[in-house]
Design a protein around this motif. Structure first.
Motif, PDB file in Angstrom:
ATOM      1  N   LEU A 273      17.048   6.282   2.707  1.00 27.83           N
ATOM      2  CA  LEU A 273      15.809   5.767   1.760  1.00 27.83           C
ATOM      3  C   LEU A 273      16.001   4.153   1.761  1.00 27.83           C
ATOM      4  CD1 LEU A 273      13.276   6.606   0.503  1.00 27.83           C
ATOM      5  CD2 LEU A 273      14.597   7.006  -1.554  1.00 27.83           C
ATOM      6  N   LYS A 274      15.130   3.259   1.741  1.00 32.43           N
ATOM      7  CA  LYS A 274      15.264   2.030   1.478  1.00 32.43           C
ATOM      8  C   LYS A 274      14.092   1.723   0.705  1.00 32.43           C
ATOM      9  CE  LYS A 274      17.670   0.812   5.739  1.00 32.43           C
ATOM     10  NZ  LYS A 274      17.888   0.161   7.154  1.00 32.43           N
ATOM     11  N   PHE A 275      14.242   0.561  -0.005  1.00 37.31           N
ATOM     12  CA  PHE A 275      13.142   0.086  -1.011  1.00 37.31           C
ATOM     13  C   PHE A 275      13.455  -1.483  -0.945  1.00 37.31           C
ATOM     14  CE2 PHE A 275      12.049  -1.901  -5.240  1.00 37.31           C
ATOM     15  CZ  PHE A 275      10.707  -1.372  -5.104  1.00 37.31           C
ATOM     16  N   TYR A 276      12.335  -2.278  -0.411  1.00 37.08           N
ATOM     17  CA  TYR A 276      12.394  -3.612  -0.024  1.00 37.08           C
ATOM     18  C   TYR A 276      11.363  -4.570  -1.149  1.00 37.08           C
ATOM     19  CZ  TYR A 276      12.030  -8.290   1.876  1.00 37.08           C
ATOM     20  OH  TYR A 276      11.811  -9.614   2.219  1.00 37.08           O
ATOM     21  N   VAL A 277      11.684  -5.577  -1.520  1.00 37.16           N
ATOM     22  CA  VAL A 277      10.463  -6.139  -2.426  1.00 37.16           C
ATOM     23  C   VAL A 277      10.939  -7.682  -2.274  1.00 37.16           C
ATOM     24  CG1 VAL A 277      11.962  -6.046  -4.567  1.00 37.16           C
ATOM     25  CG2 VAL A 277       9.589  -6.687  -4.758  1.00 37.16           C
ATOM     26  N   ASP A 278       9.759  -8.537  -2.163  1.00 39.96           N
ATOM     27  CA  ASP A 278      10.014  -9.934  -2.015  1.00 39.96           C
ATOM     28  C   ASP A 278       8.894 -10.792  -2.661  1.00 39.96           C
ATOM     29  OD1 ASP A 278       7.736 -10.629  -0.280  1.00 39.96           O
ATOM     30  OD2 ASP A 278       9.100 -10.319   1.435  1.00 39.96           O
ATOM     31  N   PHE A 305       2.975 -10.881  -3.010  1.00 41.55           N
ATOM     32  CA  PHE A 305       3.929 -10.114  -3.354  1.00 41.55           C
ATOM     33  C   PHE A 305       3.901  -9.061  -2.352  1.00 41.55           C
ATOM     34  CE2 PHE A 305       4.741  -5.948  -5.492  1.00 41.55           C
ATOM     35  CZ  PHE A 305       6.020  -6.196  -6.029  1.00 41.55           C
ATOM     36  N   LYS A 306       5.088  -8.425  -1.898  1.00 41.22           N
ATOM     37  CA  LYS A 306       5.178  -7.259  -0.906  1.00 41.22           C
ATOM     38  C   LYS A 306       6.435  -6.486  -1.469  1.00 41.22           C
ATOM     39  CE  LYS A 306       6.924  -8.564   3.061  1.00 41.22           C
ATOM     40  NZ  LYS A 306       7.121  -8.948   4.612  1.00 41.22           N
ATOM     41  N   LEU A 307       5.952  -5.064  -1.404  1.00 40.79           N
ATOM     42  CA  LEU A 307       6.797  -4.013  -1.519  1.00 40.79           C
ATOM     43  C   LEU A 307       7.007  -3.088  -0.483  1.00 40.79           C
ATOM     44  CD1 LEU A 307       7.228  -2.171  -4.920  1.00 40.79           C
ATOM     45  CD2 LEU A 307       6.652  -0.850  -3.080  1.00 40.79           C
ATOM     46  N   VAL A 308       7.950  -2.696   0.243  1.00 35.12           N
ATOM     47  CA  VAL A 308       8.120  -1.751   1.331  1.00 35.12           C
ATOM     48  C   VAL A 308       9.149  -0.557   0.807  1.00 35.12           C
ATOM     49  CG1 VAL A 308       8.551  -1.316   3.523  1.00 35.12           C
ATOM     50  CG2 VAL A 308       7.598  -3.649   2.828  1.00 35.12           C
TER      51      VAL A 308
END
Length: 313
Positions: A273-278, A305-308
């Motif tokens: 499980l991965k959680f990415y934000v920038d 804003f980006k969230l994955v």
């Protein structure tokens, strides 16, 4: 512009499938003419607030070939603009909420044994609405065009212990198979219902960045991966009778810090499980606008804003 940068490039240890959810957001409020901020009064558009909610699926058939599908299940846009030709200055907000434009892409990672080089290729399909009342064509969620998508990526080492890495990416989008639509507001010539053509401009986006890849077992995560990247974009002006070529097209440079959190759920089956934000902050913007007749400028967001969130299996 949101699908460039970040850590969603295939990795050597990847296998099988990945499902993901993406949230993208921007709020365009600052008017630009050329490379300078311009008075808001020049532009009849005052604010464009957009949010995308995407789900997707990627699958690696083997170390060489894969496929990815991105489905924008909900895209919403709120345009605040001057609307009344008879009484200039009247402000209204128009809202569009629709299924977005579907993307289907192939991925080739057979250029190097460690999958550090790859190519992407595919199509964006015109599945979103491009006829929402109150929005002119360049503010619609859908472009009404089919787009050819071509791109590539590369990863490399900056240190022998694999702690520091670098990456580069680019994506080129070339619209074709355009669709015309009636202009219910008479935006361009004051005549309601006239069918107008719209050809969105070609766009190319690139990213280069560095990654710290040696931060393990922190805060309950198996790995935390920070990155810093520069994102560059160029878009040609739109064309067609329903376009606004004096106020479309741009060049842009953004700085973007990001971070990814990784949790291994099952090491034997590589379920992760991965959680990415920038956050992406423009440091240079050149709107394809000039101080001449017909120029209003372009609205620019102070940040994106980006969230994955993704699940590998």
């Amino acid at each position: 512009m949101f699908d460039i940068g970040g850590l969603d490039m295939p990795q050597e240890q990847d296998h099988g499938g990945r499902v993901f959810f993406e949230y993208w957001s921007q709020d365009q409020t600052q008017n630009y003419v050329g490379s300078s901020k311009a008075p808001a009064a020049l532009n009849t558009d005052k604010e464009i607030k957009t949010q995308w909610y995407n789900v997707g699926f990627a699958y690696n058939f083997n170390r060489d070939w894969g496929v990815m599908v991105r489905v924008p299940v909900t895209s919403s846009r709120a345009l605040t603009t001057e609307t009344d030709f008879m009484y200039p200055g009247q402000i209204q907000t128009f809202n569009s909420r629709t299924f977005g434009d579907l993307e289907i892409m192939g991925v080739y990672t057979g250029l190097s044994p460690d999958m550090s080089n790859g190519l992407i290729f595919g199509l964006k399909l015109p599945t979103a609405s491009f006829t929402t009342p109150g929005l002119d064509r360049d503010n619609q969620i859908g472009t009404g065009s089919t787009d050819l998508i071509l791109g590539g990526f590369h990863r490399g080492l900056l240190s022998g212990d694999n702690a520091w890495q670098y990456f580069s990416q680019f994506v080129w989008r070339q619209p074709f198979a355009y669709q015309s639509a009636a202009d219910p507001q008479g935006f361009f010539d004051g005549n309601l219902g006239v069918v107008q053509t719209y050809h969105p401009g070609m766009q190319i986006d690139g990213a280069v960045g560095i990654i710290y890849n040696n931060w393990y077992h922190v805060l309950g995560f198996d790995k935390i991966t920070p990155l810093a990247q520069v994102i560059l974009s160029h878009r040609d002006s739109d064309s067609g009778t329903g376009s606004d070529p004096l106020n479309s097209g741009f060049d842009r440079v953004m700085l973007s810090p990001g971070i990814e959190f990784t949790k291994v759920l099952d090491e034997a089956t590589k379920k992760v499980l991965k959680f990415y934000v920038d956050v992406e902050v423009p440091i240079y913007y050149r709107a394809n606008s000039a101080n001449n007749a017909g120029t209003e400028g372009q609205l620019v967001a102070p940040y994106l804003f980006k969230l994955v969130t993704s699940y590998n299996f």
